[in-house]
Design an enzyme around this catalytic site. Structure first.
Site, PDB file in Angstrom:
ATOM      1  CD  GLU A   1      -2.047  -2.489  -4.160  1.00 13.15           C
ATOM      2  OE1 GLU A   1      -3.380  -2.795  -4.239  1.00 13.15           O
ATOM      3  OE2 GLU A   1      -1.496  -2.104  -3.350  1.00 13.15           O
TER       4      GLU A   1
ATOM      5  CB  SER B   1      -0.931   0.106   1.158  1.00 13.59           C
ATOM      6  OG  SER B   1      -1.993   0.901   1.141  1.00 13.59           O
TER       7      SER B   1
ATOM      8  CG  HIS C   1      -5.431  -2.326  -0.933  1.00 17.04           C
ATOM      9  ND1 HIS C   1      -4.321  -2.127  -1.590  1.00 17.04           N
ATOM     10  CD2 HIS C   1      -5.092  -1.707   0.262  1.00 17.04           C
ATOM     11  CE1 HIS C   1      -3.622  -0.862  -1.203  1.00 17.04           C
ATOM     12  NE2 HIS C   1      -4.204  -0.786  -0.047  1.00 17.04           N
TER      13      HIS C   1
END
Length: 337
Positions: free
Chosen positions: A240, A110, A307
């Site tokens: 991502e 992240s 995620h």
């Protein structure tokens, strides 16, 4: 050449929050995560930043950077794992002592991927994109996530093989459970160009929402990395999407392309995402197809990254061979200098 840290048995984990800390009502999760690591034989040292969270950050940028720099310099700390990601890690980059970074693993994803990618691009030190600490608080961990320890214990010059997960988690459930993740949906890696594919190259990547902001800064000089650390070997990107709709994803990918990040690229891999909201019937599959046609390279998507857990551990800087056959994927990473 790329330098690879090595995770010893009984290593000491430094826990610091270069992005978001843990709010008070979730301190028990953090304490449980630390106790799980101690049960696995690790020592754990928590910094002050992990216990606080105000205005979208654990602390002011210089305080976060100072604690991270101190843990990197500390010979008693072997591995750094933040509690989780967040929003504003990019604020600390100008205060990081990149000139004197010691070769030790930093693991996360992240917002943490901003730090990971910047370190590898600027220093040639490999970094680990994978689980965060809070997701290791369960009584047991699925096989895909648990590979983090094996991957980080791979010697320089050796290789490590990972397989795609059997199942993934459709939605988050905070209810108490022996395992943090609830893996209920069958995993299927997909390919835009054809059914099966095999690609290879030096791995780089992270959360596209945040790493795109490294473009044009001293921390996102991909050409410098290619020339100085990998002898212009091809790049294999893994990306991502946390929060971007399809139009914003497309804009971001075009920006990366125009900035030269996809030059000398053999393929792209995209993690599963709960975002990817269509705009005017413009779907994420449309985005992938257009990019594949423009770059004339294969694109793999819905991989174990990001995620929508579980996720593999990808090493920025490692040389990887990725193969997809009938929806199943393998990733073999070579810790090649």
């Amino acid at each position: 050449m790329i330098r690879y840290p090595f995770l010893e048995e009984g290593a000491t984990i430094g826990v610091t929050a270069p992005s978001s800390g843990v709010q008070e009502e979730l301190h028990d999760w953090l304490k449980l995560s630390c106790s799980r690591m101690k049960m696995k034989g690790f020592n754990v040292i928590c910094g002050e930043t992990v216990w606080t969270q105000v205005k979208a950050k654990s602390a002011q940028a210089q305080l976060r950077a100072t604690e991270l720099n101190d843990m990197i310099r500390d010979d008693n700390i072997d591995l750094i794992i933040p509690p989780w990601g967040g929003e504003l890690l990019i604020e600390i980059l100008e205060y990081i002592d990149f000139e004197n970074l010691k070769c030790k693993w930093i693991l996360g994803y992240s917002d943490i991927s901003v730090l990971l990618l910047a370190i590898t691009l600027k220093t040639g030190i490999a970094t680990a994109h994978g689980t965060n600490l809070l997701d290791l608080r369960g009584e047991y961990t699925d096989e895909t996530t648990a590979m983090w320890q094996t991957v980080l214990s791979t010697n320089s010059g050796e290789s490590i093989l990972q397989h795609s997960s059997l199942n993934y988690q459709k939605e988050w459930n905070a209810a108490p459970s022996p395992s943090v993740f609830h893996l209920t949906e069958q995993t299927c890696w997909k390919v835009i160009t054809n059914t099966n594919v095999k690609i290879q190259g030096r791995l780089l990547g992270g959360c596209i929402d945040v790493i795109r902001h490294l473009i044009g800064t001293p921390f996102g000089d991909l050409q410098y990395f290619q020339h100085h650390y990998i002898n212009n070997e091809p790049i294999l990107w893994y990306l991502e999407n946390c929060e971007l709709n399809t139009a914003d994803l497309r804009r971001s990918l075009v920006q990366l392309k125009l900035a030269g990040w996809f030059d000398h690229c053999t393929g792209l891999m995209f993690g599963r995402s709960d975002a990817n909201r269509p705009i005017d019937n413009y779907t994420v599959e449309d985005v992938y197809k257009e990019l594949s046609e423009e770059l004339q390279i294969p694109i793999i998507f819905d991989i174990d990254c990001g995620h929508v857990p579980p996720q593999m551990t990808f090493i920025n800087g490692a040389y990887a061979e990725v193969e997809v056959e009938d929806g199943k994927g393998t990733v073999k990473q070579y810790f090649k200098p």
